[in-house]
Design a protein around this motif. Structure first.
Motif, PDB file in Angstrom:
ATOM      1  N   ALA A   3       0.835  -1.202   0.000  1.00 48.09           N
ATOM      2  CA  ALA A   3       0.000   0.000   0.000  1.00 48.09           C
ATOM      3  C   ALA A   3       0.871   1.254   0.000  1.00 48.09           C
ATOM      4  N   PRO A   4       0.444   2.306  -0.695  1.00 47.29           N
ATOM      5  CA  PRO A   4       1.146   3.597  -0.623  1.00 47.29           C
ATOM      6  C   PRO A   4       1.074   4.159   0.786  1.00 47.29           C
ATOM      7  N   PRO A   5       1.940   5.063   1.128  1.00 46.81           N
ATOM      8  CA  PRO A   5       1.898   5.647   2.483  1.00 46.81           C
ATOM      9  C   PRO A   5       0.618   6.446   2.702  1.00 46.81           C
ATOM     10  N   GLU A   6       0.330   6.704   3.948  1.00 54.54           N
ATOM     11  CA  GLU A   6      -0.896   7.428   4.287  1.00 54.54           C
ATOM     12  C   GLU A   6      -0.894   8.856   3.764  1.00 54.54           C
ATOM     13  N   THR A   7       0.280   9.408   3.494  1.00 53.64           N
ATOM     14  CA  THR A   7       0.362  10.796   3.003  1.00 53.64           C
ATOM     15  C   THR A   7       0.300  10.879   1.482  1.00 53.64           C
ATOM     16  N   ALA A   8       0.103   9.744   0.809  1.00 50.96           N
ATOM     17  CA  ALA A   8       0.075   9.752  -0.656  1.00 50.96           C
ATOM     18  C   ALA A   8      -1.130  10.542  -1.158  1.00 50.96           C
TER      19      ALA A   8
END
Length: 214
Positions: free
Chosen positions: A92-97
């Motif tokens: 998964a991409p980071p939460e800030t993506a």
């Protein structure tokens, strides 16, 4: 009347003759030897399934001639196991993506790992998508109103909705019931259900499930 028989002896003889017919219910009927019928022991009644008299201290139970059903322990019988959920590895991409939709609007899905993966896949595949929390009203067989929210709306070049995508952590009967009602009430829309297994297949790009057919 016979010679030598008086009226009293005749009445006694008649009384003795008719007393046999009343002896079945009367308490004064006498049999041979002067023994009354009430003094006789009761007739012995035995059931077909029992031929032995109960011993002293035992109690009578119905159906003593039947054998008790054998008890089956839980370990002997087959046990139905619940299906185990398939464990998949997702990147998964980071939460800030940050992801941009077809209109250039920025979206972040810090609270949903699965939505971040779905938005990344749609963006990498060059799909025109929008994220809209628009509820579709659906009705049950009894007329009760429910709502179904899709996550991503996919458009074609003419700004027409060609696919609806619902991202769910797992399949359930409730979800499939709503999706089934949506299919019957909105047959003009195509939809897909994206589970973690579906997302893993799209990330790997293997097999039929790894391709987008829109």
């Amino acid at each position: 009347m016979l010679p030598g028989m008086t009226n009293s002896s005749k009445s006694k003889k008649q009384g003795g003759r008719y007393s046999r017919g009343k002896g079945a219910t009367g308490s004064r009927a006498q049999g041979r030897g002067g023994v009354t019928r009430d003094a006789l022991p009761p007739a012995r009644m035995e059931s077909r399934g029992s031929t032995e008299r109960l011993k002293e201290g035992e109690t009578f139970q119905r159906g003593t001639g039947r054998k008790a059903a054998p008890r089956v322990s839980k370990s002997e019988g087959p046990q139905k196991r619940l299906p185990q959920l398939r464990q998949v590895q997702l990147e998964a991409p980071p939460e800030t993506a940050v992801f941009r939709d077809r209109d250039g609007e920025k979206h972040t899905f810090a609270d949903s790992k699965l939505r971040r993966i779905a938005a990344q896949i749609l963006s990498e595949k060059g799909k025109h998508w929008r994220y809209r929390a628009f509820p579709f009203p659906i009705f049950t067989d009894r007329g009760h109103e429910q709502t179904l929210h899709f996550d991503f709306y996919i458009y074609d070049a003419e700004d027409t909705v060609i696919r609806l995508i619902l991202v769910v952590p797992r399949e359930s009967r409730e979800v499939w019931d709503k999706v089934g009602r949506f299919k019957r009430q909105y047959p003009m829309y195509e939809y897909e259900l994206w589970t973690p297994e579906r997302l893993a297949a799209l990330q790997s790009g293997r097999g039929r499930g790894g391709r987008l057919e829109f």
